[in-house]
Design a protein around this motif. Structure first.
Motif, PDB file in Angstrom:
ATOM      1  N   THR A   1      -7.465   1.717  -7.779  1.00  0.00           N
ATOM      2  CA  THR A   1      -6.161   2.317  -8.027  1.00  0.00           C
ATOM      3  C   THR A   1      -5.605   1.722  -9.311  1.00  0.00           C
ATOM      4  O   THR A   1      -5.534   0.496  -9.451  1.00  0.00           O
ATOM      5  N   LEU A   2      -5.224   2.576 -10.243  1.00  0.00           N
ATOM      6  CA  LEU A   2      -4.648   2.143 -11.506  1.00  0.00           C
ATOM      7  C   LEU A   2      -3.187   2.550 -11.546  1.00  0.00           C
ATOM      8  O   LEU A   2      -2.856   3.729 -11.374  1.00  0.00           O
ATOM      9  N   THR A   3      -2.292   1.576 -11.750  1.00  0.00           N
ATOM     10  CA  THR A   3      -0.854   1.823 -11.823  1.00  0.00           C
ATOM     11  C   THR A   3      -0.331   1.223 -13.115  1.00  0.00           C
ATOM     12  O   THR A   3      -0.755   0.141 -13.525  1.00  0.00           O
ATOM     13  N   GLN A   4       0.595   1.909 -13.747  1.00  0.00           N
ATOM     14  CA  GLN A   4       1.201   1.430 -14.982  1.00  0.00           C
ATOM     15  C   GLN A   4       2.656   1.063 -14.717  1.00  0.00           C
ATOM     16  O   GLN A   4       3.400   1.849 -14.137  1.00  0.00           O
ATOM     17  N   PHE A   5       3.041  -0.148 -15.130  1.00  0.00           N
ATOM     18  CA  PHE A   5       4.413  -0.633 -15.023  1.00  0.00           C
ATOM     19  C   PHE A   5       4.946  -0.893 -16.423  1.00  0.00           C
ATOM     20  O   PHE A   5       4.182  -1.007 -17.375  1.00  0.00           O
TER      21      PHE A   5
END
Length: 170
Positions: free
Chosen positions: A150-154
Protein backbone atom coordinates in the motif's frame (compact mmCIF):
# COMPACT_ATOMS: atom_id res chain seq x y z
CA UNK A 1 -8.51 -22.32 24.19
CA UNK A 2 -5.91 -23.69 21.78
CA UNK A 3 -7.86 -22.24 18.85
CA UNK A 4 -7.91 -18.77 20.43
CA UNK A 5 -4.17 -18.96 21.21
CA UNK A 6 -3.43 -20.09 17.66
CA UNK A 7 -5.46 -17.19 16.22
CA UNK A 8 -3.66 -14.70 18.46
CA UNK A 9 -0.30 -16.13 17.39
CA UNK A 10 -1.27 -15.86 13.72
CA UNK A 11 -2.42 -12.25 14.24
CA UNK A 12 0.81 -11.37 16.06
CA UNK A 13 2.93 -12.92 13.29
CA UNK A 14 1.01 -10.96 10.65
CA UNK A 15 1.57 -7.72 12.58
CA UNK A 16 5.27 -8.46 13.05
CA UNK A 17 5.70 -9.16 9.32
CA UNK A 18 4.24 -5.80 8.28
CA UNK A 19 6.78 -3.10 7.67
CA UNK A 20 6.66 0.48 6.51
CA UNK A 21 9.07 2.56 4.49
CA UNK A 22 8.83 6.34 4.73
CA UNK A 23 10.53 7.97 1.75
CA UNK A 24 11.10 11.70 1.56
CA UNK A 25 13.14 14.20 -0.37
CA UNK A 26 15.45 16.37 1.72
CA UNK A 27 14.00 19.62 3.08
CA UNK A 28 14.59 23.05 1.54
CA UNK A 29 18.26 23.74 0.84
CA UNK A 30 20.25 26.96 0.69
CA UNK A 31 20.73 28.11 -2.91
CA UNK A 32 24.40 28.98 -2.60
CA UNK A 33 25.62 27.34 -5.81
CA UNK A 34 27.54 24.62 -3.94
CA UNK A 35 27.10 20.91 -4.54
CA UNK A 36 26.52 20.24 -0.84
CA UNK A 37 24.37 23.00 0.68
CA UNK A 38 22.86 23.01 4.14
CA UNK A 39 19.16 23.50 4.89
CA UNK A 40 17.45 26.87 4.93
CA UNK A 41 15.64 27.96 8.09
CA UNK A 42 12.40 26.72 6.52
CA UNK A 43 14.12 23.42 5.71
CA UNK A 44 15.31 23.08 9.31
CA UNK A 45 11.75 23.71 10.49
CA UNK A 46 10.41 21.12 8.04
CA UNK A 47 12.97 18.55 9.28
CA UNK A 48 11.73 19.14 12.84
CA UNK A 49 8.13 18.69 11.72
CA UNK A 50 8.97 15.45 9.92
CA UNK A 51 10.60 14.23 13.14
CA UNK A 52 7.43 15.16 15.02
CA UNK A 53 5.18 13.49 12.45
CA UNK A 54 7.16 10.23 12.39
CA UNK A 55 8.17 10.05 16.05
CA UNK A 56 5.49 7.43 16.80
CA UNK A 57 5.92 5.41 13.58
CA UNK A 58 8.13 2.73 15.22
CA UNK A 59 11.05 3.53 12.94
CA UNK A 60 14.06 1.32 13.63
CA UNK A 61 16.43 2.50 10.90
CA UNK A 62 17.18 5.88 9.31
CA UNK A 63 18.99 6.22 5.97
CA UNK A 64 20.20 9.26 4.05
CA UNK A 65 22.67 9.97 1.29
CA UNK A 66 26.05 11.47 2.15
CA UNK A 67 24.96 15.07 1.56
CA UNK A 68 24.43 17.71 4.24
CA UNK A 69 20.85 18.42 3.12
CA UNK A 70 19.75 14.78 3.50
CA UNK A 71 21.72 14.22 6.68
CA UNK A 72 20.26 17.39 8.25
CA UNK A 73 16.73 16.37 7.22
CA UNK A 74 17.11 12.92 8.84
CA UNK A 75 18.98 14.07 11.96
CA UNK A 76 16.10 15.41 14.12
CA UNK A 77 14.17 12.13 13.94
CA UNK A 78 17.30 9.99 14.31
CA UNK A 79 18.37 12.01 17.36
CA UNK A 80 14.88 11.77 18.89
CA UNK A 81 14.86 7.99 18.42
CA UNK A 82 18.49 7.50 19.44
CA UNK A 83 19.37 6.02 16.04
CA UNK A 84 22.32 6.64 13.74
CA UNK A 85 21.78 7.98 10.24
CA UNK A 86 23.16 5.28 7.94
CA UNK A 87 24.55 6.48 4.62
CA UNK A 88 23.40 4.82 1.40
CA UNK A 89 24.76 5.26 -2.12
CA UNK A 90 22.14 6.92 -4.38
CA UNK A 91 23.95 5.46 -7.42
CA UNK A 92 23.18 1.91 -6.22
CA UNK A 93 19.40 2.12 -5.71
CA UNK A 94 18.57 -1.39 -6.95
CA UNK A 95 20.96 -3.01 -4.46
CA UNK A 96 19.77 -0.65 -1.72
CA UNK A 97 16.10 -1.51 -2.44
CA UNK A 98 16.94 -5.23 -2.20
CA UNK A 99 18.69 -4.60 1.12
CA UNK A 100 15.67 -2.68 2.46
CA UNK A 101 13.23 -5.40 1.40
CA UNK A 102 15.26 -8.02 3.28
CA UNK A 103 15.45 -6.18 6.60
CA UNK A 104 12.86 -6.00 9.37
CA UNK A 105 11.31 -2.92 10.93
CA UNK A 106 10.08 0.46 9.78
CA UNK A 107 12.52 2.68 7.91
CA UNK A 108 12.94 6.36 7.00
CA UNK A 109 14.85 7.02 3.76
CA UNK A 110 15.84 10.59 2.89
CA UNK A 111 16.82 11.12 -0.72
CA UNK A 112 16.64 13.55 -3.61
CA UNK A 113 14.18 14.55 -6.34
CA UNK A 114 15.79 12.10 -8.75
CA UNK A 115 16.24 9.17 -6.31
CA UNK A 116 13.11 9.16 -4.14
CA UNK A 117 10.68 8.40 -7.01
CA UNK A 118 12.95 5.63 -8.32
CA UNK A 119 13.29 4.08 -4.87
CA UNK A 120 9.49 4.17 -4.41
CA UNK A 121 9.26 2.36 -7.76
CA UNK A 122 11.88 -0.25 -6.84
CA UNK A 123 10.23 -1.00 -3.50
CA UNK A 124 6.61 -0.96 -4.65
CA UNK A 125 6.59 -1.88 -8.32
CA UNK A 126 4.44 1.21 -8.94
CA UNK A 127 5.38 3.33 -11.97
CA UNK A 128 8.09 5.89 -11.28
CA UNK A 129 6.85 9.48 -11.05
CA UNK A 130 8.50 12.84 -11.55
CA UNK A 131 9.41 15.08 -8.62
CA UNK A 132 10.18 18.73 -9.24
CA UNK A 133 13.12 20.59 -7.79
CA UNK A 134 10.64 22.74 -5.81
CA UNK A 135 8.93 19.76 -4.14
CA UNK A 136 9.89 19.28 -0.49
CA UNK A 137 6.64 18.40 1.28
CA UNK A 138 5.76 14.83 0.28
CA UNK A 139 6.14 11.81 2.54
CA UNK A 140 5.57 8.48 0.80
CA UNK A 141 4.55 5.68 3.15
CA UNK A 142 4.93 2.23 1.65
CA UNK A 143 3.42 -0.54 3.78
CA UNK A 144 4.19 -4.16 2.97
CA UNK A 145 2.00 -6.67 4.75
CA UNK A 146 1.31 -10.29 3.81
CA UNK A 147 2.55 -9.67 0.26
CA UNK A 148 0.28 -6.65 -0.21
CA UNK A 149 1.80 -3.23 -0.87
CA UNK A 150 0.00 0.00 0.00
CA UNK A 151 1.43 3.36 -1.04
CA UNK A 152 0.12 6.51 0.67
CA UNK A 153 1.28 10.08 0.19
CA UNK A 154 1.26 12.59 3.08
CA UNK A 155 2.27 16.24 3.24
CA UNK A 156 4.73 17.73 5.70
CA UNK A 157 4.67 21.38 6.63
CA UNK A 158 7.47 23.52 7.97
CA UNK A 159 7.11 23.85 11.76
CA UNK A 160 5.15 26.97 12.63
CA UNK A 161 5.53 28.85 15.86
CA UNK A 162 3.59 26.84 18.38
CA UNK A 163 4.23 23.64 16.40
CA UNK A 164 2.31 21.56 13.92
CA UNK A 165 0.32 18.75 15.47
CA UNK A 166 0.28 16.48 12.38
CA UNK A 167 1.02 12.84 13.04
CA UNK A 168 1.13 9.64 11.06
CA UNK A 169 -0.33 6.59 12.76
CA UNK A 170 1.81 3.50 13.22
Amino acid sequence: MKKVSWLLLMFFCAVVQAKSFYLIRHAEKVDDGSKDPVLTLQGQQRALNIAHMLSEAAITQVYATDYQRTQLTAKPLADHLGLPVTIYDPRELTAFADQLKAQEGNVLIVGHSNTTPMLVHLLSGEPAFKMSEAEYDNIYQLVIEAGQITLTQFKSLPMQSGGNQSTIEK
